[in-house]
Enzyme design. Sequence first.
Site: not given
Ligand code: 6A9
Length: 744
Positions: A483, A714
């Site tokens: 990200d 996380e």
């Molecule tokens: C959007 C949520 C109330 C971000 O683990 C999943 C991903 C990874 O693939 C990525 O590498 N996460 C990491 O940078 C989480 C992404 C979550 C998006 C959520 C809105 C709001 O809900």
Amino acid sequence: MVIASGLDVPDRYWGTYRPGVYFGLKTRDPHSLVTGLMWYFPHSLRQDGSGLRHWCEQGDELDRYAWMEHDGRTFGVQEIVDHAAILNTTFVKRLGGKHGGDWTARIAVTSNRNQTGEEISLIFYTAIEEGVKGSVIKVNTGDEKRLTGIEGTTQGLGSFTINLVVTRGSVVEQSFLAAVAAGLNVLKETVLQNLRIATQKGSSKKYIVLAGEQIPSSPDGKKKRPNFIASQVTGKIPFEIEVCFESGSFIDRIDKLTGETYDRALQTRRKFFDEKFERVFKLRSKDYTEEEIRFAKMSLSNMMGSIGYFYGSSQVQSEYTKGPVPYWKAPLYTAVPSRSFFPRGFLWDEGFHGLLVSVWDLEIELDIMNHWFDTMNVEGWIPREMILGQEALAKVPEEFVTQMNTNANPPTFYLTLHFILRHKHDELLEKQFLGNLYPRLEAWFNWFNTTQTGDIPSTYRWRGRDGSTNRELNPKTLTSGLDDYPRASHPNVDERHVDLRCWIAFAADVMHQIGQVIGQPSNVVDKYRETYRYLSDNDLLNKLHWSPSTQTFADFGLHTDKVSLRKPTTPPRSQPAETVRVVTQDPTLRYVDTSFGYVSLFPYILQIIDPDSPQLAKVLKDLRNDDLLWTKYGLRSLAKTSPFYMKYNTEHDAPYWRGAIWMNLNYLTVRATYHYSNTDGPYRDEAKEIYQSLRRNLIQNLIQQYKKSGYLWENYGDVHGEGRGSHPFTGWTSLVVLLMAEIY
Ligand code: 6A9
């Protein structure tokens, strides 16, 4: 390829495939019946519904909840600690008949604080989508209009009954609801609208009860049929209920899966689980303590218990359509990174999950991959984020829903495949699977290798960066998975990304290996080997990505570090001023080498650096440097020396991959270090030392933070090691089990 799902795989038909709820079972069937649990403490239920637990929500502030044991197939044991109460939710399945057999779930509530007598209300429900042909559920009421059970029929389940009994403790009140819910995404609301206050005969005490039959009539005067039936039991802690699902086609059942029979069945399952866990991970023989082993079982079990089954269509935007259009409807069998905050599938996360899942149960992992590869379009693209079905959609803000078919995400399934080939658990099955998958693996590889290339031969560039924004300190690269990790400040076609190049080199190597295993013609196999050799050629790699001034691997692009976020001096009158990015020095074409971090490690992480190269010596030296990435808790994502270290990307966008410690890339770094410490070369011993301490630091911190907070997280803070971001996050963070077991 036709994927085997549904009743073709009877022993995985039923499962806890709704990872987004605290407890619930459904089948691997597009229009499954769903069952689930809600609960509340009568004294703390509020008008707005807060206090009613259903979906896993961080806002519920549970002390912890986790599958302590779960094998992905036959049973599970979960512990939920909600303030004063401990809810133990277990289930056991029993095969028989033609529709996936029976199961029983037990919900036992005990006190967390040694004080008994507090009241808690448990609601167990059954629901079907409205208007699905052949699906009916109805209540059976005995005298006094009490619910005695549910019976029903669906196409996938045939006929069945569900009975709920109180097996321990004293019941204060029991009531039920049979209603029409507008969708599976509003079950909690349906309950809330149908709670009433009642008093019992001869008492002035008030109870919260479910409202009984609440079936509206259709305009034509006919009564509608309920698609939602819930049964509530309010009891004094400690108490326990049992829910027993019996399949109509299971006619030769000898006894009911209840009471002592259930106890015995659960005991047997737990024993098998325990034995298999030791056989696979050998932690006992590695001298871990009982407590550490329980932690590892919890980590694995949550990975298995986070596997869901979703059905629906993604929203996809391609260059051929004006707006987003729905993708075809498809099922997805996948683990999810976080049951609370994002209970849905993510492409590159799933490749990491696949490492742990495949060691535990290869068949499940192959099944998961088959489902994911079935979502590939004709061009060879797979969507990054899978938001399928009403329940999944309800958790995603509108602006995140659409997936772009020009955008990638790291092809981590090649990691899973590489890992499977290395560990050879079932060669016959693997060969057959790979043979079937091969055409799509080729398409996938080609998609990356044609759509994600850079301007100069052998370079690659992540798409999807916004070159025109003036809001972000450094425009994000969601496609890379990292990200907000800093890249060239001014995205354009001159960019080349070192991580993407390494991913594709790695993928070519795996394609070559797979081609050999399944006996592809030599010209095809050679083509991939050539591509791998070309992309891993260290001289070429160094020429394109080794910064002579910092002696580190780096991206290249139009870049300046002289950027900052400021409030505009002349704000637009109507709205409060948002910060904007101010650039105080013209960007130039250069290495993005002032930020050292995970991206700089990729040639090392994916083991592309030659074991005797001076670059390896430098990377190993940098790895141990406290000013860069090294901490007592693992490697931080971005060096303290980077101008972007812990910086906000917009005024609302907190640092994410700008310092925190992430398990997925730490795992890969440990794995690479293991590789270099076992490969002949001048730097073996350095690698060995780093291997030991990095691995130990990561394991120790995760266990400690779990003890302290009750969760896997996380990511972890680089200063104090504390858990951060979404929790529980039992996706790639549970790779800690593989670190403990030293499986790479
Ligand atoms: C959007 C949520 C109330 C971000 O683990 C999943 C991903 C990874 O693939 C990525 O590498 N996460 C990491 O940078 C989480 C992404 C979550 C998006 C959520 C809105 C709001 O809900």
